[in-house]
Motif scaffolding. Structure first.
Motif, PDB file in Angstrom:
ATOM      1  N   LEU A   9       0.808  -1.219   0.000  1.00 24.29           N
ATOM      2  CA  LEU A   9       0.000   0.000   0.000  1.00 24.29           C
ATOM      3  C   LEU A   9       0.839   1.265   0.000  1.00 24.29           C
ATOM      4  O   LEU A   9       0.299   2.364   0.043  1.00 24.29           O
ATOM      5  CB  LEU A   9      -0.935   0.010   1.215  1.00 24.29           C
ATOM      6  N   LYS A  10       2.153   1.136  -0.059  1.00 28.38           N
ATOM      7  CA  LYS A  10       3.000   2.329   0.031  1.00 28.38           C
ATOM      8  C   LYS A  10       2.778   3.294  -1.124  1.00 28.38           C
ATOM      9  O   LYS A  10       2.983   4.495  -0.973  1.00 28.38           O
ATOM     10  CB  LYS A  10       4.469   1.949   0.144  1.00 28.38           C
ATOM     11  N   ASN A  11       2.311   2.811  -2.267  1.00 27.65           N
ATOM     12  CA  ASN A  11       2.015   3.708  -3.393  1.00 27.65           C
ATOM     13  C   ASN A  11       0.783   4.572  -3.146  1.00 27.65           C
ATOM     14  O   ASN A  11       0.558   5.549  -3.849  1.00 27.65           O
ATOM     15  CB  ASN A  11       1.816   2.905  -4.675  1.00 27.65           C
ATOM     16  N   TYR A  12      -0.032   4.179  -2.149  1.00 28.69           N
ATOM     17  CA  TYR A  12      -1.272   4.899  -1.856  1.00 28.69           C
ATOM     18  C   TYR A  12      -1.150   5.819  -0.651  1.00 28.69           C
ATOM     19  O   TYR A  12      -2.129   6.456  -0.265  1.00 28.69           O
ATOM     20  CB  TYR A  12      -2.405   3.901  -1.626  1.00 28.69           C
ATOM     21  N   MET A  13       0.029   5.886  -0.032  1.00 29.54           N
ATOM     22  CA  MET A  13       0.219   6.743   1.141  1.00 29.54           C
ATOM     23  C   MET A  13      -0.063   8.205   0.788  1.00 29.54           C
ATOM     24  O   MET A  13       0.314   8.679  -0.279  1.00 29.54           O
ATOM     25  CB  MET A  13       1.646   6.614   1.675  1.00 29.54           C
ATOM     26  N   LEU A  19     -12.820   3.034   0.290  1.00 26.70           N
ATOM     27  CA  LEU A  19     -12.776   1.652   0.757  1.00 26.70           C
ATOM     28  C   LEU A  19     -14.167   1.070   0.877  1.00 26.70           C
ATOM     29  O   LEU A  19     -15.063   1.694   1.446  1.00 26.70           O
ATOM     30  CB  LEU A  19     -12.087   1.583   2.123  1.00 26.70           C
ATOM     31  N   GLN A  20     -14.349  -0.143   0.370  1.00 23.77           N
ATOM     32  CA  GLN A  20     -15.607  -0.868   0.506  1.00 23.77           C
ATOM     33  C   GLN A  20     -15.399  -1.904   1.612  1.00 23.77           C
ATOM     34  O   GLN A  20     -14.574  -2.810   1.470  1.00 23.77           O
ATOM     35  CB  GLN A  20     -15.971  -1.556  -0.805  1.00 23.77           C
ATOM     36  N   LEU A  21     -16.105  -1.775   2.726  1.00 27.52           N
ATOM     37  CA  LEU A  21     -15.937  -2.644   3.881  1.00 27.52           C
ATOM     38  C   LEU A  21     -17.029  -3.700   3.935  1.00 27.52           C
ATOM     39  O   LEU A  21     -17.983  -3.661   3.149  1.00 27.52           O
ATOM     40  CB  LEU A  21     -15.977  -1.808   5.167  1.00 27.52           C
ATOM     41  N   ASN A  22     -16.886  -4.634   4.884  1.00 27.52           N
ATOM     42  CA  ASN A  22     -17.932  -5.635   5.113  1.00 27.52           C
ATOM     43  C   ASN A  22     -19.229  -4.942   5.495  1.00 27.52           C
ATOM     44  O   ASN A  22     -19.230  -3.842   6.028  1.00 27.52           O
ATOM     45  CB  ASN A  22     -17.516  -6.582   6.237  1.00 27.52           C
ATOM     46  N   GLY A  23     -20.331  -5.608   5.243  1.00 27.06           N
ATOM     47  CA  GLY A  23     -21.624  -5.031   5.586  1.00 27.06           C
ATOM     48  C   GLY A  23     -22.047  -3.943   4.621  1.00 27.06           C
ATOM     49  O   GLY A  23     -22.873  -3.112   4.958  1.00 27.06           O
ATOM     50  N   ASN A  24     -21.445  -3.918   3.427  1.00 31.06           N
ATOM     51  CA  ASN A  24     -21.784  -2.948   2.389  1.00 31.06           C
ATOM     52  C   ASN A  24     -21.584  -1.510   2.871  1.00 31.06           C
ATOM     53  O   ASN A  24     -22.364  -0.626   2.568  1.00 31.06           O
ATOM     54  CB  ASN A  24     -23.212  -3.164   1.895  1.00 31.06           C
ATOM     55  N   ARG A  25     -20.513  -1.284   3.655  1.00 25.58           N
ATOM     56  CA  ARG A  25     -20.184   0.055   4.144  1.00 25.58           C
ATOM     57  C   ARG A  25     -19.074   0.637   3.288  1.00 25.58           C
ATOM     58  O   ARG A  25     -18.182  -0.079   2.846  1.00 25.58           O
ATOM     59  CB  ARG A  25     -19.744   0.008   5.597  1.00 25.58           C
ATOM     60  N   THR A  26     -19.117   1.940   3.069  1.00 28.48           N
ATOM     61  CA  THR A  26     -18.123   2.645   2.263  1.00 28.48           C
ATOM     62  C   THR A  26     -17.492   3.748   3.095  1.00 28.48           C
ATOM     63  O   THR A  26     -18.192   4.520   3.740  1.00 28.48           O
ATOM     64  CB  THR A  26     -18.787   3.261   1.015  1.00 28.48           C
ATOM     65  N   VAL A  27     -16.158   3.803   3.078  1.00 29.30           N
ATOM     66  CA  VAL A  27     -15.417   4.816   3.822  1.00 29.30           C
ATOM     67  C   VAL A  27     -14.444   5.492   2.873  1.00 29.30           C
ATOM     68  O   VAL A  27     -13.816   4.833   2.041  1.00 29.30           O
ATOM     69  CB  VAL A  27     -14.639   4.185   4.998  1.00 29.30           C
ATOM     70  N   ILE A  28     -14.341   6.815   2.985  1.00 31.26           N
ATOM     71  CA  ILE A  28     -13.406   7.593   2.178  1.00 31.26           C
ATOM     72  C   ILE A  28     -12.492   8.345   3.135  1.00 31.26           C
ATOM     73  O   ILE A  28     -12.961   8.928   4.111  1.00 31.26           O
ATOM     74  CB  ILE A  28     -14.145   8.570   1.259  1.00 31.26           C
ATOM     75  N   GLY A  29     -11.188   8.308   2.860  1.00 26.86           N
ATOM     76  CA  GLY A  29     -10.237   9.018   3.706  1.00 26.86           C
ATOM     77  C   GLY A  29      -8.843   8.985   3.095  1.00 26.86           C
ATOM     78  O   GLY A  29      -8.597   8.307   2.102  1.00 26.86           O
ATOM     79  N   VAL A  30      -7.918   9.710   3.703  1.00 26.16           N
ATOM     80  CA  VAL A  30      -6.531   9.788   3.232  1.00 26.16           C
ATOM     81  C   VAL A  30      -5.708   8.764   4.009  1.00 26.16           C
ATOM     82  O   VAL A  30      -5.700   8.773   5.246  1.00 26.16           O
ATOM     83  CB  VAL A  30      -5.965  11.207   3.447  1.00 26.16           C
ATOM     84  N   LEU A  31      -5.017   7.880   3.293  1.00 26.97           N
ATOM     85  CA  LEU A  31      -4.220   6.832   3.917  1.00 26.97           C
ATOM     86  C   LEU A  31      -2.981   7.427   4.574  1.00 26.97           C
ATOM     87  O   LEU A  31      -2.151   8.039   3.909  1.00 26.97           O
ATOM     88  CB  LEU A  31      -3.810   5.780   2.881  1.00 26.97           C
ATOM     89  N   ARG A  32      -2.862   7.250   5.896  1.00 30.70           N
ATOM     90  CA  ARG A  32      -1.713   7.750   6.647  1.00 30.70           C
ATOM     91  C   ARG A  32      -0.804   6.621   7.118  1.00 30.70           C
ATOM     92  O   ARG A  32       0.350   6.861   7.429  1.00 30.70           O
ATOM     93  CB  ARG A  32      -2.168   8.555   7.858  1.00 30.70           C
ATOM     94  N   GLY A  33      -1.324   5.390   7.198  1.00 31.55           N
ATOM     95  CA  GLY A  33      -0.501   4.272   7.633  1.00 31.55           C
ATOM     96  C   GLY A  33      -1.247   2.959   7.499  1.00 31.55           C
ATOM     97  O   GLY A  33      -2.460   2.934   7.323  1.00 31.55           O
ATOM     98  N   TYR A  34      -0.498   1.844   7.601  1.00 33.59           N
ATOM     99  CA  TYR A  34      -1.076   0.506   7.513  1.00 33.59           C
ATOM    100  C   TYR A  34      -0.098  -0.472   8.129  1.00 33.59           C
ATOM    101  O   TYR A  34       1.049  -0.140   8.421  1.00 33.59           O
ATOM    102  CB  TYR A  34      -1.389   0.145   6.061  1.00 33.59           C
ATOM    103  N   ASP A  35      -0.565  -1.713   8.349  1.00 36.04           N
ATOM    104  CA  ASP A  35       0.324  -2.760   8.841  1.00 36.04           C
ATOM    105  C   ASP A  35       0.096  -4.044   8.063  1.00 36.04           C
ATOM    106  O   ASP A  35      -0.709  -4.079   7.128  1.00 36.04           O
ATOM    107  CB  ASP A  35       0.158  -2.957  10.349  1.00 36.04           C
ATOM    108  N   ALA A  36       0.794  -5.099   8.450  1.00 33.85           N
ATOM    109  CA  ALA A  36       0.745  -6.373   7.726  1.00 33.85           C
ATOM    110  C   ALA A  36      -0.614  -7.056   7.834  1.00 33.85           C
ATOM    111  O   ALA A  36      -0.921  -7.956   7.049  1.00 33.85           O
ATOM    112  CB  ALA A  36       1.832  -7.304   8.246  1.00 33.85           C
ATOM    113  N   MET A  38      -3.498  -5.545   7.411  1.00 34.86           N
ATOM    114  CA  MET A  38      -4.428  -4.702   6.649  1.00 34.86           C
ATOM    115  C   MET A  38      -5.219  -3.747   7.533  1.00 34.86           C
ATOM    116  O   MET A  38      -6.301  -3.293   7.167  1.00 34.86           O
ATOM    117  CB  MET A  38      -5.384  -5.535   5.790  1.00 34.86           C
ATOM    118  N   ASN A  39      -4.700  -3.441   8.727  1.00 37.63           N
ATOM    119  CA  ASN A  39      -5.257  -2.348   9.513  1.00 37.63           C
ATOM    120  C   ASN A  39      -4.776  -1.062   8.864  1.00 37.63           C
ATOM    121  O   ASN A  39      -3.601  -0.954   8.507  1.00 37.63           O
ATOM    122  CB  ASN A  39      -4.768  -2.409  10.958  1.00 37.63           C
ATOM    123  N   VAL A  40      -5.665  -0.126   8.674  1.00 46.52           N
ATOM    124  CA  VAL A  40      -5.283   1.126   8.025  1.00 46.52           C
ATOM    125  C   VAL A  40      -5.588   2.304   8.936  1.00 46.52           C
ATOM    126  O   VAL A  40      -6.494   2.248   9.769  1.00 46.52           O
ATOM    127  CB  VAL A  40      -5.993   1.325   6.664  1.00 46.52           C
TER     128      VAL A  40
END
Length: 72
Positions: A9-13, A19-36, A38-40
């Protein structure tokens, strides 16, 4: 032991993600960090509830645990 690969995901920093999440939820935001696992970490994040309605996500301060602002 099975070795898993970390997400690439470093190209998206510092870019706005949709983001399309479970439960048909959609979230929009600026990627500041992540881990192995897939926590963002998203800045200026909000959930899209409908075409006209959004819900702002407030991030906790350092050292606090984040929780979902709704019940699934």
């Amino acid at each position: 032991m099975v070795r898993t690969m970390a997400p690439e995901l470093k190209n998206y920093m510092d870019k706005k993600l949709h983001l399309q999440l479970n439960g048909n939820r959609t979230v929009i935001g600026v990627l500041r960090g992540y881990d192995a696992f897939m926590n963002v970490h998203l800045a200026d994040a909000f959930e899209v509830l409908s075409k006209k309605t959004t819900r702002h996500w407030a991030l906790p301060s350092s050292g606090e645990t984040a929780s979902c602002p709704w019940k699934p």
